[in-house]
Every structure is written in structure tokens, then in C-alpha cells.
Enzyme design. Structure first.
Site, PDB file in Angstrom:
ATOM      1  N   LYS A  53       0.727  -1.732   0.005  1.00 17.67           N
ATOM      2  CA  LYS A  53       0.262  -0.015   0.570  1.00 17.67           C
ATOM      3  C   LYS A  53       0.831   0.999   0.366  1.00 17.67           C
ATOM      4  O   LYS A  53       1.063   2.163  -0.853  1.00 17.67           O
ATOM      5  CB  LYS A  53      -1.093  -0.010   1.646  1.00 17.67           C
ATOM      6  CG  LYS A  53      -2.065   0.789   0.929  1.00 17.67           C
ATOM      7  CD  LYS A  53      -2.649   0.720   2.374  1.00 17.67           C
ATOM      8  CE  LYS A  53      -3.451  -0.192   2.436  1.00 17.67           C
ATOM      9  NZ  LYS A  53      -4.416  -1.149   3.735  1.00 17.67           N
TER      10      LYS A  53
ATOM     11  N   LYS B  71      25.154 -12.178 -30.477  1.00 17.74           N
ATOM     12  CA  LYS B  71      25.042 -10.574 -31.188  1.00 17.74           C
ATOM     13  C   LYS B  71      23.748 -10.432 -31.942  1.00 17.74           C
ATOM     14  O   LYS B  71      22.896  -9.339 -31.035  1.00 17.74           O
ATOM     15  CB  LYS B  71      25.805 -10.664 -32.979  1.00 17.74           C
ATOM     16  CG  LYS B  71      25.762  -9.495 -33.410  1.00 17.74           C
ATOM     17  CD  LYS B  71      26.753  -9.189 -34.704  1.00 17.74           C
ATOM     18  CE  LYS B  71      26.645  -7.815 -35.200  1.00 17.74           C
ATOM     19  NZ  LYS B  71      27.041  -8.183 -36.676  1.00 17.74           N
TER      20      LYS B  71
ATOM     21  N   ASP C  84      22.460 -16.174 -23.350  1.00 21.51           N
ATOM     22  CA  ASP C  84      21.197 -16.542 -24.713  1.00 21.51           C
ATOM     23  C   ASP C  84      21.004 -14.659 -24.524  1.00 21.51           C
ATOM     24  O   ASP C  84      21.031 -14.130 -23.586  1.00 21.51           O
ATOM     25  CB  ASP C  84      19.892 -17.008 -24.042  1.00 21.51           C
ATOM     26  CG  ASP C  84      19.572 -18.218 -25.247  1.00 21.51           C
ATOM     27  OD1 ASP C  84      20.400 -18.079 -26.114  1.00 21.51           O
ATOM     28  OD2 ASP C  84      19.190 -19.322 -24.553  1.00 21.51           O
ATOM     29  N   ASP C  85      19.909 -14.246 -25.623  1.00 17.01           N
ATOM     30  CA  ASP C  85      19.891 -13.202 -25.311  1.00 17.01           C
ATOM     31  C   ASP C  85      18.697 -13.326 -24.684  1.00 17.01           C
ATOM     32  O   ASP C  85      17.782 -13.912 -24.636  1.00 17.01           O
ATOM     33  CB  ASP C  85      19.488 -12.177 -27.198  1.00 17.01           C
ATOM     34  CG  ASP C  85      18.995 -11.041 -26.954  1.00 17.01           C
ATOM     35  OD1 ASP C  85      18.657  -9.968 -25.928  1.00 17.01           O
ATOM     36  OD2 ASP C  85      20.141 -10.010 -27.574  1.00 17.01           O
ATOM     37  N   GLU C  86      17.696 -12.040 -24.309  1.00 16.08           N
ATOM     38  CA  GLU C  86      16.734 -12.002 -22.497  1.00 16.08           C
ATOM     39  C   GLU C  86      15.870 -12.059 -23.624  1.00 16.08           C
ATOM     40  O   GLU C  86      14.920 -12.351 -23.115  1.00 16.08           O
ATOM     41  CB  GLU C  86      16.963 -10.931 -21.644  1.00 16.08           C
ATOM     42  CG  GLU C  86      16.461  -9.725 -21.659  1.00 16.08           C
ATOM     43  CD  GLU C  86      17.541  -9.228 -23.332  1.00 16.08           C
ATOM     44  OE1 GLU C  86      18.423  -9.297 -23.302  1.00 16.08           O
ATOM     45  OE2 GLU C  86      17.478  -7.515 -23.858  1.00 16.08           O
TER      46      GLU C  86
ATOM     47  N   GLY D 296      27.890  -1.900 -22.804  1.00 13.78           N
ATOM     48  CA  GLY D 296      28.850  -1.265 -22.897  1.00 13.78           C
ATOM     49  C   GLY D 296      30.445  -1.485 -22.598  1.00 13.78           C
ATOM     50  O   GLY D 296      31.374  -0.381 -22.751  1.00 13.78           O
TER      51      GLY D 296
ATOM     52  N   GLY E 118      29.117  -7.978 -25.547  1.00 17.38           N
ATOM     53  CA  GLY E 118      28.235  -8.224 -26.324  1.00 17.38           C
ATOM     54  C   GLY E 118      29.076  -7.655 -27.814  1.00 17.38           C
ATOM     55  O   GLY E 118      29.917  -8.287 -27.908  1.00 17.38           O
ATOM     56  N   GLY E 119      28.812  -6.323 -28.333  1.00 13.65           N
ATOM     57  CA  GLY E 119      29.470  -5.781 -28.970  1.00 13.65           C
ATOM     58  C   GLY E 119      30.940  -5.958 -28.776  1.00 13.65           C
ATOM     59  O   GLY E 119      31.936  -5.633 -29.821  1.00 13.65           O
TER      60      GLY E 119
END
Lengths: 431, 431
Positions: free
Chosen positions: A101, A150, A177-179, A358, A380-381
Site C-alpha cells: 500500500k 550478437k 542467450d539474449d533475454e 558498453g 556483446g558488441g
């Protein structure tokens, strides 16, 4: 002997009587009314009554520093102890009690939670934790390296397997995995696990190292455990889970399931709907720190302070602390004054912090400086975008990690390691 | 033929190129990269690519009106269509796709969702809905009246039964558990249902009317359905559920379960962590409107614009619209331009709006003016705090409803109805 969990709130209000507000929270979210009760009834209800532990009011000074820090508004940090006897020992009950609440009642943010020893007792925490994940990989002396596909949407098994191999060949420890990869006809979970683990085997023959593949568990809430078990039967050795989309108790159940005997990586998807506002929501250290560890996440992803998706560094450090500290008593556990300090309570395994988004090899010195070595470097990148290809991208990260662990500057290490050199040329290095 | 779900975002930024940002969302949350793909690959991936439908930028004028309305900041409303083919037809997958990563990327709030006909196809919506709840109660010609226990924590079965009877005797149609009442030794759910339904039977002998008791389903996520069924076996004829603590898919599963053949009232606990910020989170009309109805809530509670826990009236009206409108095509359903408009899609039953908190009988004319008659008037303190007692509190509300339905002013009706008169004397009336 009473036992309490403690919530800390930050309340913004130009003119409220914060002490009165604290009392009204402590009564309103527990026994409902107090001063109007007859004293016999008060005696009976006292063990259910919330207790105001502290009210720290910060008045705005109007100073330039205040304005710059966003602390120009009047606020108070209020700590309230809630008797465990009022709620069942699960996260939904605790959250609904302390913030159900109240979350709708003006500018109030839940900024901390402390659990009682008996509340904590109901939680196993991470099944593997930092040490267990290291054990599975056989890596004990450096930060781990994780990579991200990627692109996955619209790709078939062959393409995924190809991407997987490229990442694995670079020497990463984990691939997630990618989400946003859900059940789909092109790469259904069991086929995906088979294809990727086959690629992992081929890469291991080259790199000589083990690898965990965290496959995304998705779909109807009550079928998640079955899906996870099917993935494990198909060879999956880790899971990825979008915790906020399903609630913390579902993570806890997956983690506590004896047949789900692989590490779980918690993805922070949707968490940005809750933590960034200074006025509303739940702080990142509670959401992505304490509650993730309590629910049993072995690894926890969150936005790093370095890259494109930015979280302030202080919040990153608070998450890290919540995930890895062994000093549980001070931060996690609240003991009521009358409680003895000698009884034992469970020490949960630590969860691996995974600052994400990043990240490139030039940031590795910063990551290790901020997080220490109990961290997963996640990219990733920064892997796929390497000028010499995906495998070189992984190698550049491993070289950056080795350089830092050996006390050598990236610039110097790059002289004899062309993959790291190319990465630094592409993205720079912050040392 | 492509089929899309559409998300609308409000993005605040002093200087961003919002058109570029929109493109980067549409690509980044679907195929990952686009312009750098070879054209053959683009052709293959096009059906997976997100589409920017519109970008409406609002520049600040610096006017006093802007400042007063909090619209002094630069923002854009961005609509993006996401191909259904990218995600499974469930709410977690949709939310993670459209707002998983994006929620963490600056000042962005999810302010609307539209579903494709084929996405909607997977949802049954409310099992009873407005008409079904009316049918169960045999009440078709007026707003319903719900009451809330005064205090529950620390009370035993006898006290709860006593409170229950007082409320029921006043002629309320529904009584809901407090959302902070969990499994506990004093009032375990089956015993509680038995005690309260026994009190309901006694009251019905006096009032001659039916009553639904919404008992709170709590505890471990995977045991909720079992608990609900045990409560139903013990006589429960409605359920209360803290949806946000468990996720929308868990509500959908409870609602879709053929053995859970009673209406479900959705409580908004924790929703205030998500909807109030202008910069972050998910709007109330999505969270407490569209997603609750889609998930199968028969009744949905939310903070009223009248009382102590205040939500702006425009947001209340948007929730109401999302819960009750039959004009689903315009608001709920998105059809891609190439889609024929003649195929059918499911029309979900409507969910009862239950504006809550701070409601007293003097507000009934306002509630009916704002919500029409398809509304549940919900009160706690406005019933228990009545000068003549709890039963008189319910009667005063029923009288206020009768007055409005008969086009008589409360003041006039109160002359011949002392319970209403006492309520107006206590709390006033807004006509």
C-alpha cells in the site's frame, strides 16, 4: 522473543511531519490502529506492532552542491521494523507488507531491506554461488568472461551455432542467450541447447577450457521448471531468467528445485521501471542485489556505470556489496535489541556480479578496480565488434584480464598481444 | 501476413534526436542491426524488424502553464510496432521484448500497449467479468458495494467473524481480506473461509442478499493454485490476489484454471513502485488497466482520486476505460495496415473498476458521475468509522447509492435515512 525485518524508506515531502508519518506507517501497515485501543488490547497486539527505528530528516540548503547532487528537495530516511509474526516467510509477503500500500502513498522509495535471522532461515540462496560457478568452470584465479549473442531473433540453429562457436573459441567462460529469445520454431530450447553445446564441445577441443551456456527459460509461469528440466536433459549447464517478469518467488522456486542442478543467471529486464527514480520505486541494491541473492541467483546482470546503459557507480557498488559481502549481519540481518547475538543464521552463498552493457577490453582495469576479481566481465558488441573477428574479441578480453592480474598495463601487454592491441585501437583503454 | 503489438513510450530528453532514438529502439529490440545487413539478409529479416509508427516531439515552451502542469521538459511520445513472430504470446515475453532492456536506458516510461488480434487470441480474460459478478450476486441495477476489514493482523477467527458479520449486515455485496493477511496460525485460510462464510450466511438471513468474500491467496508461487482450490473447497466464493508481487502470468494462470471457478479481485499492492513517476516505469492504465483485464482480473482495485491515497483523475479514467470499454479495436488492438479488418478477435469481458482509499458515502455521487454505474464502491474506514457502527456504515453507503440511482440529492435522502445522515454529518458530502 520478537523478530523483525526492517525496511528503510526515502520519503520526499516539502513540509510533512516525518516523525508522524513514520508512526503512521508503523501502525498502518501492521495493527491498523493503536492509540485508540484499550490498554489490555494493546498488550495483546504489541507483538504485531511495527516499530519506528529512526527518522533522519534532510532539509534542503539551497546550496549549489545540493542542486548539483539533486538533493535540493526535503526528504527523510525512515527505518521501520516489521514483526515477522505478521507475514509468511516469503518475498511476496514481505514486499506487500512493507511496500504494498505504501508504494502508492506519495513520494516514497524503498531503499533498503534487512531480514531477521528467522526470515532468512527459509532461504537457501544461490545453489552454486560464486565459488560453485568457479568450481564448475575450474577457474579460481581471475574474473570470469561472459559473452552475449550478437543477434538471435530470426536466426536459425546453424547461425546460432556459428555465433556460439565464434564466442567460445575466443576463450569466454560463459555465453548467455539474449533475454528476448523466446520459444520459437527456428530455435526451440532443446534444439538450441543441443546445437550450442555441440559447438561448445568443438571449441573446448581447441581452447581446452570449460564453458557454461545460460539458456533463456521463458513462457507460462507454472511451466518454467519443466522447461528448465527439459533444457537440462538436453545438455544445458546454466539458465538465464527474466526475474522481474515473474517475481522473486519464482526464481526462488527454480533455484530451490533439486532437479534444477545448474547455475541461474538473473537478467535485470524491466528493473529500470523500478529503480531509477529518486522519488519512487525500489533501489537497485535491493532489487538487483539483496533480493536476487536471497532468491538464489548465482549470477546477477545489471547495467554497468561504464557504458551506454548507465547506472551511477555508487549504485553499482551497493549492488556488488549486497551480492558478495560475507558481512551479512550488518547489512542483511536485523536483530531486535532484546535478541541474543549468539544464535546462528544462514550465510547465503555470494552471487557473481555481472556489470553489463558498453563493455570493451579497455575497461577491464576499471572493472577489476571497482569490483575486485569476484566479477564476471560481460560483453556483446565488445566481442563481436572486434576488428579481427569474434574469437579475437574474446581473446582480447582474456588478454586484458591476464594483464591486470599480472600487474601489467594494457598498453604494454598489447605490444605482445595483437588481439588486445586491435581492441585498444578500436575502443581505447582507460587505465 | 505480419502481425504486430504496439508499445508507446514517453521519452524525456533535453536534446536527443527522438527520430533516431525511435529507429534505434525499433532495430535494437528486434533484429539487433539493420543498415549494415546485406540486402538479401534484410529481405529475410524484414518480418522480424520493429517499425516506428510515430514520433511526436513536445518542445518546452517555458510558459507558466507548462511549468504548472509539469510539462516544462522536452519529451517525445514514440510508438513502435513489434512483430508477434519475435515473442511467445504471453505477457512476460511481450514486456521483456518492449521494455526489458529499454526500461534501463534513460528517462523512458511505457505509457501504452496495443495487442495484435493473434496475441489477444491466447487470452481468455476475466472468467466472470462485470456481468458475471453481477450474475453471481443477482444485482444488475446499481453500483456494487465492497468493504474491507478494519484490522486483521493479530486477530483470531472469532474477531474476524465478528467484523465480517458487521460488514455483511450493512448490506455490502463484497468483502475483501486485507492484502497483508497471509497464512498465519490464528486465521489459516480454510478456517477463515469457514468462519466468514458462516457469518455471511447469518447476515444473509437478515439482509436477504448474497455476498462474495474475496480471500487473500498468498505464499509460494507454485502453490497458489492449490491454496485457492483449498479455499474454494472450504467455501470461498471469490479470491484476492497481490498480482504485482507474482507477475501477470501467474494471475492469468489462476484465472484460466478451470477449477478456480470464482471471481478474482486484483490488488494493486506494489504498483506505486511503477506508475507514479513521469519519467520511469509503466503507466497506471497499462499496469492496472489493460494488463489486469488481459490477465483475467474480474475486479481491479486502484487508488481513487478522492481520498488519502491519490491518483490523478485522468489516470483513474484511463484505467476505467481500459477495464470496461467494449471499443477494444481502437484501444487494445493494433492491426498492421496490410491486415484485413474483417477477421474476428476475442472481445474480453470487462473488469469491474474498484477505486479505493478514502471513500465515504458523501463521495458516492462523484464516483458514479466519474465511473458510471459499472463500478464497485469500496470502503474501509468509511464503513467501520460510521458513528452508528459498522452495519450502519454499510447501510449509509447503500442509501447513498440508492439516492444517486433515484436522482435524489444525498441531503434530501438523508432526511429520511438516519444512517446516511450520520455519515454526511461525519464526513460531509460532495454534490
Amino acid at each position: 522473543m520478537s523478530s523483525y525485518c526492517v525496511a528503510t524508506y526515502r520519503c520526499h515531502d516539502d513540509k510533512a511531519d516525518f516523525h508522524k508519518k513514520a508512526q503512521s506507517i508503523a501502525v498502518g501497515l501492521t495493527v491498523g490502529s493503536w492509540t485508540e485501543l484499550p490498554s489490555a488490547k494493546q498488550k495483546q497486539m504489541e507483538k504485531h506492532l511495527g516499530q519506528v527505528l529512526s527518522v533522519e530528516v534532510t532539509e534542503p540548503t539551497g546550496s549549489a552542491v545540493d542542486l548539483a547532487n539533486g538533493t535540493a528537495e526535503r526528504y527523510a530516511d525512515i527505518r521501520i521494523a516489521y514483526p515477522d509474526i505478521n507475514f509468511s516467510a516469503d518475498i511476496p509477503a514481505l514486499l506487500v507488507t512493507v511496500f504494498g500500500k505504501l508504494s502508492m502513498d506519495g513520494k516514497v522509495k524503498l531503499i533498503d531491506l534487512q531480514f531477521s535471522p528467522s526470515f532468512l532461515d527459509g532461504f537457501g540462496g544461490p545453489k552454486f554461488g560464486i565459488a560453485g560457478v568457479r568450481e564448475l568452470l575450474g577457474v579460481h584465479d581471475r574474473p570470469l568472461l561472459m559473452s552475449i549473442f550478437k543477434s538471435v531473433v530470426g536466426h536459425d540453429l546453424e547461425e546460432l551455432s556459428h555465433q556460439f562457436y565464434g564466442q567460445a573459441a575466443g576463450g569466454v567462460d560463459l555465453i548467455k542467450d539474449d533475454e528476448i529469445l523466446f520459444e520459437n520454431p527456428l530455435t526451440p530450447i532443446e534444439k538450441r541447447v543441443e546445437a550450442c553445446m555441440e559447438a561448445a564441445g568443438r571449441a573446448q577441443a581447441v581452447t581446452g577450457q570449460k564453458l557454461l551456456y545460460a539458456v533463456n527459460v521463458t513462457g507460462p509461469a507454472s511451466k518454467l521448471a519443466d522447461q528448465a528440466k527439459r533444457a537440462i536433459d538436453a545438455g544445458a549447464n546454466a539458465l538465464l531468467f527474466n526475474v522481474l517478469a515473474y517475481g522473486f518467488d519464482t526464481l526462488r522456486e527454480l533455484s530451490a528445485d533439486p532437479d534444477i542442478n545448474v547455475p541461474i543467471a538473473a537478467h535485470p529486464a524491466l528493473s529500470g521501471a523500478l529503480y531509477p527514480s529518486p522519488h519512487y520505486g525500489i533501489s537497485a541494491s535491493v532489487l538487483l542485489g539483496k533480493l536476487m541473492r536471497l532468491s538464489g541467483a548465482d549470477l546477477v546482470l545489471f547495467p554497468s556505470p561504464y557504458g551506454s546503459v548507465v547506472m551511477p557507480k555508487a549504485e553499482n557498488m551497493a549492488i556488488r556489496h549486497a551480492l558478495v559481502t560475507n558481512n551479512l549481519q550488518q547489512d542483511y540481518v536485523y536483530r531486535a535489541p532484546e535478541q541474543s547475538g549468539t544464535d546462528t543464521y544462514p550465510i547465503l552463498r555470494g552471487s557473481f556480479p555481472v556489470p553489463s552493457a558498453g563493455i570493451h577490453p579497455g575497461l577491464v582495469p576499471w572493472i577489476i578496480r571497482d569490483f575486485g576479481t569476484e566479477v564476471v566481465v560481460n560483453a556483446g558488441g565488445g566481442i563481436h565488434g572486434h576488428p579481427l573477428g569474434t574469437a579475437a574479441g574474446g581473446q582480447a578480453f582474456r588478454q586484458a584480464i591476464d594483464a591486470v592480474m599480472n600487474g601489467v598495463s594494457l598498453a604494454e601487454y598489447a605490444e605482445s598481444h595483437p588481439e588486445l592491441g586491435a581492441a585498444i585501437e578500436r575502443w581505447g583503454a582507460k587505465e
